[in-house]
Motif scaffolding. Structure first.
Motif, PDB file in Angstrom:
ATOM      1  N   GLU A  38       3.819   1.471  -1.418  1.00  0.00           N
ATOM      2  CA  GLU A  38       4.362   1.596  -2.778  1.00  0.00           C
ATOM      3  C   GLU A  38       3.335   2.235  -3.707  1.00  0.00           C
ATOM      4  OE1 GLU A  38       4.924   0.644  -6.900  1.00  0.00           O
ATOM      5  OE2 GLU A  38       3.439  -0.374  -5.626  1.00  0.00           O
ATOM      6  N   GLU A  39       2.077   1.841  -3.545  1.00  0.00           N
ATOM      7  CA  GLU A  39       1.009   2.428  -4.373  1.00  0.00           C
ATOM      8  C   GLU A  39       0.833   3.910  -4.058  1.00  0.00           C
ATOM      9  OE1 GLU A  39      -2.506   0.169  -3.768  1.00  0.00           O
ATOM     10  OE2 GLU A  39      -1.679  -1.680  -4.631  1.00  0.00           O
TER      11      GLU A  39
ATOM     12  N   GLU B  54       1.419   7.180  -6.482  1.00  0.00           N
ATOM     13  CA  GLU B  54       0.387   8.200  -6.715  1.00  0.00           C
ATOM     14  C   GLU B  54       0.835   9.577  -6.231  1.00  0.00           C
ATOM     15  OE1 GLU B  54      -2.822   6.631  -4.510  1.00  0.00           O
ATOM     16  OE2 GLU B  54      -3.225   4.965  -5.897  1.00  0.00           O
TER      17      GLU B  54
ATOM     18  N   TRP C 203      10.002   0.483  -5.360  1.00  0.00           N
ATOM     19  CA  TRP C 203       9.920  -0.548  -4.328  1.00  0.00           C
ATOM     20  C   TRP C 203      11.111  -0.474  -3.387  1.00  0.00           C
ATOM     21  CZ3 TRP C 203       6.457  -3.452  -2.157  1.00  0.00           C
ATOM     22  CH2 TRP C 203       5.290  -3.791  -2.847  1.00  0.00           C
TER      23      TRP C 203
ATOM     24  N   ALA D 126       0.844  -1.210   0.000  1.00  0.00           N
ATOM     25  CA  ALA D 126       0.000   0.000   0.000  1.00  0.00           C
ATOM     26  C   ALA D 126       0.870   1.248   0.000  1.00  0.00           C
ATOM     27  CB  ALA D 126      -0.912  -0.009   1.219  1.00  0.00           C
TER      28      ALA D 126
END
Length: 250
Positions: A129-130, A134, A214, A127
């Motif tokens: 990384e997402e 964004e 990552w 989460a």
């Protein structure tokens, strides 16, 4: 090519290296204040890091076996060697620069993979990384707060602490890197002047961007996990210094 993600990774890795150096020095200092004996202090200093020491040394052995290089008996007995502390040792047969470099790099590769697995399965850093992809700072902050509810939080945090602070290649691990790095730099320069460099960069840009994101998340998350342990070490060193009326010069 966007260099901002690479800059972020460089900053995260630099901070991780600085944190690791501080932890090693001050953990040694705290144990020296506790015992007043250098040899006993070395043993006690190594004990909290033992899971990571095991991963480090067996990573060398595993990589050597995979590359067909003979390995001697693995030792994880900490000791003083010429005013330097040796936390473990793996005797490896002499080999070429490529295999020697990979064997030296193995603890960082396997340690990073282990941290990534623990972070992903226990803490849900996917989460993060997402959210980083964004560019959402509120989302990043929300996920960090959510991680405080992780089951067995301190156990998994300790695992990350022990591995992250022992996975960096030692001076002996890096001895064979120079010729390989020079060769890679020469190969990159030749490819660039031959006109194929931009094409390669373009084709690799997407996987490189993903890998960079990552790694940045993983190293940044590791630094945050280290912070409470740094606080504990600092408190222990300060308290022992006050009790004994002494301090350690670094």
């Amino acid at each position: 090519m966007n260099w901002v993600p690479l800059a972020g990774l460089a900053v995260a890795l630099t901070l991780l290296l600085l944190a690791e150096r501080w932890i090693h020095r001050h953990l040694q200092g705290a144990m020296l204040l506790l015992t007043g004996d250098r040899e006993i202090a070395v043993v006690l200093y190594a004990l909290p890091l033992m899971p990571g020491i095991l991963v480090h040394e067996f990573s060398h052995a595993l990589m050597a076996k995979l590359l067909g290089v003979r390995v001697g008996r693995v030792s994880v007995r900490p000791r003083l060697a010429d005013e330097r502390i040796q936390l473990g040792f793996v005797p490896v047969e002499e080999s070429d620069a490529v295999r020697a470099s990979l064997i030296g790099l193995a603890p960082l590769l396997i340690g990073s993979a282990a941290i990534l697995v623990v972070g992903y399965l226990a803490f849900g850093i996917g989460a993060l990384e997402e959210a980083l992809g964004e560019g959402s700072l509120p989302s990043l902050a929300h996920h960090f707060v959510t991680m405080l509810d992780t089951p067995d939080l301190w156990l998994w945090a300790y695992v990350i602490f022990a591995i992250s602070n022992t996975m960096m290649p030692s001076q002996s691990d890096r001895e064979s890197w120079t010729p390989l790095i020079l060769f890679l730099l020469l190969a990159v320069a030749l490819a660039w002047f031959a006109g194929v460099g931009p094409t390669i960069v373009q084709r690799l840009s997407q996987p490189l961007r993903l890998a960079t994101r990552w790694l940045t998340v993983m190293y940044g998350f590791t630094i945050i996990v280290d912070l409470p342990f740094i606080g504990l070490i600092l408190l222990a060193e300060w308290s022992l210094g006050r009790i004994r009326g002494a301090y350690v010069e670094y």
